[in-house]
Motif scaffolding. Structure first.
Motif, mmCIF file in Angstrom:
data_model
loop_
_atom_site.group_PDB
_atom_site.id
_atom_site.type_symbol
_atom_site.label_atom_id
_atom_site.label_comp_id
_atom_site.label_asym_id
_atom_site.label_seq_id
_atom_site.Cartn_x
_atom_site.Cartn_y
_atom_site.Cartn_z
ATOM 1 N N ILE A 20 24.668 66.727 61.399
ATOM 2 C CA ILE A 20 23.669 66.210 60.470
ATOM 3 C C ILE A 20 23.913 64.712 60.332
ATOM 4 O O ILE A 20 24.960 64.211 60.737
ATOM 5 C CB ILE A 20 23.733 66.910 59.096
ATOM 6 N N ASP A 74 15.401 65.492 55.184
ATOM 7 C CA ASP A 74 14.277 65.355 56.111
ATOM 8 C C ASP A 74 13.033 64.823 55.410
ATOM 9 O O ASP A 74 11.922 65.330 55.626
ATOM 10 C CB ASP A 74 13.998 66.690 56.806
ATOM 11 N N MET A 90 19.483 67.678 61.035
ATOM 12 C CA MET A 90 19.023 67.418 59.661
ATOM 13 C C MET A 90 19.383 65.989 59.258
ATOM 14 O O MET A 90 20.479 65.509 59.544
ATOM 15 C CB MET A 90 19.704 68.429 58.740
#
Ligand code: FES
Length: 107
Positions: A20, A74, A90
């Motif tokens: 992420i 997001d 993400m």
């Protein structure tokens, strides 16, 4: 007070990881974690700033009660990171002050 002494991942081996991004920094974490745990494991200590006074905030309850863990995920503001599972790719940003929420039904 930092959160390093209060949080650490178990030493159980993980087979799958995801990456992420928080403020442009890639953080590789075991799959299956929630975003709050992933960020804490990645050394993130400031998840949001308070609406009144702007003080830095970080997760407290880790079970969806306190709302101290709000982040933008997001592009969607005011997400409870402790209730959101990580997903490959993400993008997470700190929640700065009050979120501008849309109530137009998604249109
Ligand atoms: S840490 Fe309390 S709601 Fe997420």
């Amino acid at each position: 007070m930092g959160t390093d002494a209060l949080f650490r991942l178990s030493s159980a081996p993980e087979t799958e990881t995801v990456t992420i991004t928080f403020e442009g920094r890639a953080i590789r974490v075991p799959a299956g974690l929630n975003v709050a745990a992933a960020l804490l494991a990645g050394g993130v200590h400031n998840f949001r700033s308070s609406v009144v006074g702007g003080s830095p905030r970080a997760p407290y309850c880790m079970m969806g009660v306190c709302f101290e863990c709000l982040v933008e995920i997001d592009g969607v503001p005011a997400r409870q990171s402790c209730l959101t599972p990580v997903r490959e790719g993400m993008t997470v940003s700190p929640q700065i002050g009050a979120a501008a929420l849309s109530f137009d039904g998604g249109e």
